[in-house]
Design a protein around this motif. Structure first.
Motif, PDB file in Angstrom:
ATOM      1  N   THR A  41       0.836  -1.210   0.000  1.00  0.00           N
ATOM      2  CA  THR A  41       0.000   0.000   0.000  1.00  0.00           C
ATOM      3  C   THR A  41       0.867   1.254   0.000  1.00  0.00           C
ATOM      4  O   THR A  41       0.595   2.215  -0.734  1.00  0.00           O
ATOM      5  N   ARG A  42       1.910   1.245   0.819  1.00  0.00           N
ATOM      6  CA  ARG A  42       2.822   2.405   0.868  1.00  0.00           C
ATOM      7  C   ARG A  42       3.477   2.634  -0.486  1.00  0.00           C
ATOM      8  O   ARG A  42       3.552   3.764  -0.979  1.00  0.00           O
ATOM      9  N   GLN A  43       3.950   1.542  -1.091  1.00  0.00           N
ATOM     10  CA  GLN A  43       4.611   1.670  -2.390  1.00  0.00           C
ATOM     11  C   GLN A  43       3.648   2.184  -3.460  1.00  0.00           C
ATOM     12  O   GLN A  43       4.016   3.040  -4.274  1.00  0.00           O
ATOM     13  N   ALA A  44       2.420   1.667  -3.468  1.00  0.00           N
ATOM     14  CA  ALA A  44       1.421   2.119  -4.441  1.00  0.00           C
ATOM     15  C   ALA A  44       1.118   3.607  -4.261  1.00  0.00           C
ATOM     16  O   ALA A  44       0.962   4.356  -5.240  1.00  0.00           O
ATOM     17  N   ALA A  45       1.047   4.047  -2.999  1.00  0.00           N
ATOM     18  CA  ALA A  45       0.789   5.462  -2.714  1.00  0.00           C
ATOM     19  C   ALA A  45       1.946   6.336  -3.210  1.00  0.00           C
ATOM     20  O   ALA A  45       1.729   7.404  -3.798  1.00  0.00           O
ATOM     21  N   LEU A  46       3.177   5.876  -2.980  1.00  0.00           N
ATOM     22  CA  LEU A  46       4.358   6.618  -3.450  1.00  0.00           C
ATOM     23  C   LEU A  46       4.358   6.733  -4.981  1.00  0.00           C
ATOM     24  O   LEU A  46       4.651   7.799  -5.540  1.00  0.00           O
ATOM     25  N   GLU A  47       4.032   5.630  -5.668  1.00  0.00           N
ATOM     26  CA  GLU A  47       4.000   5.643  -7.128  1.00  0.00           C
ATOM     27  C   GLU A  47       2.921   6.588  -7.656  1.00  0.00           C
ATOM     28  O   GLU A  47       3.114   7.281  -8.664  1.00  0.00           O
ATOM     29  N   SER A  48       1.758   6.622  -6.975  1.00  0.00           N
ATOM     30  CA  SER A  48       0.671   7.512  -7.384  1.00  0.00           C
ATOM     31  C   SER A  48       1.075   8.977  -7.212  1.00  0.00           C
ATOM     32  O   SER A  48       0.776   9.816  -8.069  1.00  0.00           O
ATOM     33  N   LEU A  49       1.754   9.278  -6.116  1.00  0.00           N
ATOM     34  CA  LEU A  49       2.248  10.648  -5.896  1.00  0.00           C
ATOM     35  C   LEU A  49       3.294  11.020  -6.935  1.00  0.00           C
ATOM     36  O   LEU A  49       3.306  12.151  -7.442  1.00  0.00           O
ATOM     37  N   LYS A  50       4.157  10.065  -7.277  1.00  0.00           N
ATOM     38  CA  LYS A  50       5.165  10.315  -8.319  1.00  0.00           C
ATOM     39  C   LYS A  50       4.492  10.667  -9.653  1.00  0.00           C
ATOM     40  O   LYS A  50       4.909  11.599 -10.343  1.00  0.00           O
ATOM     41  N   SER A  51       3.467   9.899  -9.999  1.00  0.00           N
ATOM     42  CA  SER A  51       2.755  10.123 -11.252  1.00  0.00           C
ATOM     43  C   SER A  51       2.147  11.523 -11.299  1.00  0.00           C
ATOM     44  O   SER A  51       2.223  12.223 -12.309  1.00  0.00           O
ATOM     45  N   ALA A  52       1.554  11.951 -10.177  1.00  0.00           N
ATOM     46  CA  ALA A  52       0.939  13.277 -10.119  1.00  0.00           C
ATOM     47  C   ALA A  52       1.981  14.385 -10.151  1.00  0.00           C
ATOM     48  O   ALA A  52       1.837  15.374 -10.881  1.00  0.00           O
ATOM     49  N   PHE A  53       3.069  14.224  -9.389  1.00  0.00           N
ATOM     50  CA  PHE A  53       4.103  15.254  -9.308  1.00  0.00           C
ATOM     51  C   PHE A  53       4.841  15.429 -10.636  1.00  0.00           C
ATOM     52  O   PHE A  53       5.346  16.512 -10.934  1.00  0.00           O
ATOM     53  N   SER A  54       4.945  14.360 -11.416  1.00  0.00           N
ATOM     54  CA  SER A  54       5.677  14.454 -12.685  1.00  0.00           C
ATOM     55  C   SER A  54       4.837  15.100 -13.784  1.00  0.00           C
ATOM     56  O   SER A  54       5.370  15.533 -14.795  1.00  0.00           O
ATOM     57  N   SER A  55       3.515  15.168 -13.585  1.00  0.00           N
ATOM     58  CA  SER A  55       2.659  15.633 -14.678  1.00  0.00           C
ATOM     59  C   SER A  55       1.843  16.873 -14.360  1.00  0.00           C
ATOM     60  O   SER A  55       1.108  17.367 -15.204  1.00  0.00           O
ATOM     61  N   LYS A  56       1.959  17.414 -13.140  1.00  0.00           N
ATOM     62  CA  LYS A  56       1.246  18.630 -12.753  1.00  0.00           C
ATOM     63  C   LYS A  56       2.159  19.524 -11.931  1.00  0.00           C
ATOM     64  O   LYS A  56       3.046  19.033 -11.227  1.00  0.00           O
ATOM     65  N   ILE A  57       1.944  20.830 -12.000  1.00  0.00           N
ATOM     66  CA  ILE A  57       2.627  21.751 -11.100  1.00  0.00           C
ATOM     67  C   ILE A  57       1.734  21.908  -9.871  1.00  0.00           C
ATOM     68  O   ILE A  57       0.619  22.417  -9.963  1.00  0.00           O
ATOM     69  N   LEU A  58       2.241  21.463  -8.723  1.00  0.00           N
ATOM     70  CA  LEU A  58       1.437  21.433  -7.492  1.00  0.00           C
ATOM     71  C   LEU A  58       2.152  22.173  -6.367  1.00  0.00           C
ATOM     72  O   LEU A  58       2.160  21.738  -5.214  1.00  0.00           O
ATOM     73  N   TYR A  59       2.749  23.307  -6.689  1.00  0.00           N
ATOM     74  CA  TYR A  59       3.621  24.017  -5.757  1.00  0.00           C
ATOM     75  C   TYR A  59       2.906  24.363  -4.459  1.00  0.00           C
ATOM     76  O   TYR A  59       3.402  24.068  -3.361  1.00  0.00           O
ATOM     77  N   GLU A  60       1.741  24.995  -4.546  1.00  0.00           N
ATOM     78  CA  GLU A  60       1.037  25.451  -3.342  1.00  0.00           C
ATOM     79  C   GLU A  60       0.583  24.274  -2.483  1.00  0.00           C
ATOM     80  O   GLU A  60       0.686  24.307  -1.252  1.00  0.00           O
ATOM     81  N   PHE A  61       0.071  23.238  -3.136  1.00  0.00           N
ATOM     82  CA  PHE A  61      -0.370  22.039  -2.410  1.00  0.00           C
ATOM     83  C   PHE A  61       0.799  21.414  -1.650  1.00  0.00           C
ATOM     84  O   PHE A  61       0.674  21.042  -0.479  1.00  0.00           O
ATOM     85  N   ILE A  62       1.955  21.312  -2.322  1.00  0.00           N
ATOM     86  CA  ILE A  62       3.141  20.689  -1.704  1.00  0.00           C
ATOM     87  C   ILE A  62       3.712  21.580  -0.608  1.00  0.00           C
ATOM     88  O   ILE A  62       4.155  21.094   0.437  1.00  0.00           O
ATOM     89  N   MET A  63       3.700  22.896  -0.835  1.00  0.00           N
ATOM     90  CA  MET A  63       4.254  23.835   0.142  1.00  0.00           C
ATOM     91  C   MET A  63       3.605  23.653   1.514  1.00  0.00           C
ATOM     92  O   MET A  63       4.276  23.688   2.549  1.00  0.00           O
ATOM     93  N   GLU A  64       2.286  23.424   1.527  1.00  0.00           N
ATOM     94  CA  GLU A  64       1.558  23.269   2.785  1.00  0.00           C
ATOM     95  C   GLU A  64       1.864  21.935   3.472  1.00  0.00           C
ATOM     96  O   GLU A  64       1.651  21.793   4.678  1.00  0.00           O
ATOM     97  N   ARG A  65       2.371  20.961   2.689  1.00  0.00           N
ATOM     98  CA  ARG A  65       2.545  19.599   3.228  1.00  0.00           C
ATOM     99  C   ARG A  65       3.977  19.084   3.062  1.00  0.00           C
ATOM    100  O   ARG A  65       4.218  17.883   3.129  1.00  0.00           O
ATOM    101  N   ARG A  66       4.916  19.997   2.818  1.00  0.00           N
ATOM    102  CA  ARG A  66       6.274  19.553   2.490  1.00  0.00           C
ATOM    103  C   ARG A  66       6.923  18.789   3.639  1.00  0.00           C
ATOM    104  O   ARG A  66       7.661  17.823   3.417  1.00  0.00           O
TER     105      ARG A  66
END
Length: 400
Positions: free
Chosen positions: A47-72
């Protein structure tokens, strides 16, 4: 993971359908990403690995600066925990996410804080002989990319380069002693460490570059005889880059063993060994023709990269090395990030992002029907051309 399959290309959304509520879509995306972040703390490794891969997919294809800034800090803690306590695949996924986290944040104080936390952990894994080769390889790549992005501290840059040097220099020792501890099993690690080190060399001060050239230029040619194709190519491209940097620092730069080196490079550029796969030979010849031209003639074959309405020309080995590194971690999201990511645009000197209004974007798009007609016409033309070449009746006259 399937939720992220449509992120890679903004054009993948329906062109001729009703307008999409972007705000609602963004909220839905962020809701899913929050769930994935929570799942990185799950008890199940899968489950952890699947979650990491899903986050990787999103981070590589969208600019999510503000979302990440709040949760860095939460993301950093999750990545650190997965690298420290996870198994090989989980460590690789976490290291990949760390790269993308720094790419999203760019060079700033926040990124420096992330690297201060993750840097020591990554170094420990890279130097740990008991860790899996795949995890060490991923951490070496991550260490090089994160350091490239965030480090203003020259001491930290040199320390990271030394860590990577200690890894790939073992490949030199293996060539001298084939019965040593090193084996082909470690080659993938040596390749990743060498490429990460080369990336960091491109941002070093010139006096340090000269020292590194003196240290490695006479040793690297030994790696051209390695059985592994990727090692031969990595060594060849690093040599081309070192020669380029050496000639920038000294226009009259002279290499003593030039004849021997060009002979080796020419042999690899025309390699016809039957025991090697055709695909490998083709790739090797292509790379080493360019390397030979760089070393012998100081020439570089300029490449053009298209993204949206813009064009970028890759006209030197330093730029090529940097582009290939980020393309490797961003995958299909590379074009999107070149258009929208301020950090990457700054690295490649593209200036601020080009702002296009909806009307301009609409005129640039080809409708689905027009694209269908174009593809049909191209398919028919290609079929006719191939039919002429394959038609046996065309050769009948030769027998009479």
């Amino acid at each position: 993971m399937s939720h992220c399959s449509g992120f890679s290309d903004p054009a993948s959304f329906t062109e001729d359908g009703p307008e999409v509520d972007e705000e609602a879509t963004q909220e839905d995306l962020e809701y899913k990403l929050k769930g994935f972040i929570d799942l990185t703390l799950d008890k199940s490794a899968k489950t952890r690995q699947a979650a990491l891969e899903s986050l990787k997919s999103a981070f590589s294809s969208k600019i999510l600066y503000e979302f990440i800034m709040e949760r860095r800090m939460t993301l950093t803690d999750s990545i650190e925990r997965c690298i420290k306590k996870g198994k090989s695949d989980e460590q690789c996924a976490a290291a990949g996410l760390a790269c993308l986290l720094c790419v999203q944040m760019g060079s700033g104080i926040e990124s420096e804080e992330i690297f201060k936390t993750l840097g020591p952990v990554l170094k420990k894994i890279v130097c740990d002989g008991t860790a899996s080769i795949q995890a060490r390889q991923a951490c070496a790549t991550c260490l090089g990319i994160c350091c490239f992005i965030v480090t203003d501290d020259i001491t930290e840059l040199y320390s990271t380069m030394e860590c990577l040097e200690n890894v790939f220099m073992k490949a030199y020792q293996r060539d001298r002693d084939t019965n040593g501890v090193s084996s082909t099993h470690n080659t993938v690690l040596h390749v990743s460490a060498l490429l990460a080190w080369t990336l960091l060399l491109t941002i070093c001060p010139m006096n340090e570059v000269k020292k590194k050239i003196e240290m490695h230029l006479h040793k690297l040619p030994s790696l051209l005889s390695c059985d592994d194709l990727n090692m031969r190519i990595a060594a060849g491209e690093t040599l081309a880059l070192l020669f380029e940097l050496a000639r920038e620092t000294d226009a009259d730069f002279f290499y003593e063993d030039m004849d021997l080196l060009t002979e080796k490079l020419r042999a690899l550029a025309t390699d016809g060994n039957k025991h090697r796969a055709k695909v490998d030979k083709r790739k090797q010849r292509s790379v080493f023709r360019d390397v030979l031209r760089a070393v012998e003639e100081r020439d570089f074959p300029t490449e053009m990269v298209k993204f949206g309405p813009e064009r970028m020309y890759i006209d030197c080995w330093v730029k090529k090395q940097t582009y290939e590194t980020f393309k490797e971690i961003l995958g299909s999201g590379m074009q999107y990030h070149l258009q929208s990511n301020d950090f990457l645009r700054n690295v490649f000197e593209l200036g601020p992002p080009v702002m296009l209004d909806a009307a301009t974007l609409k005129t640039m798009k080809i409708s689905r029907f027009e694209r269908h007609l174009y593809n049909s016409a191209a398919f028919k033309a290609r079929t006719k051309a191939r039919s002429k070449c394959r038609d046996k009746r065309a050769d009948v006259g030769e027998f009479f």
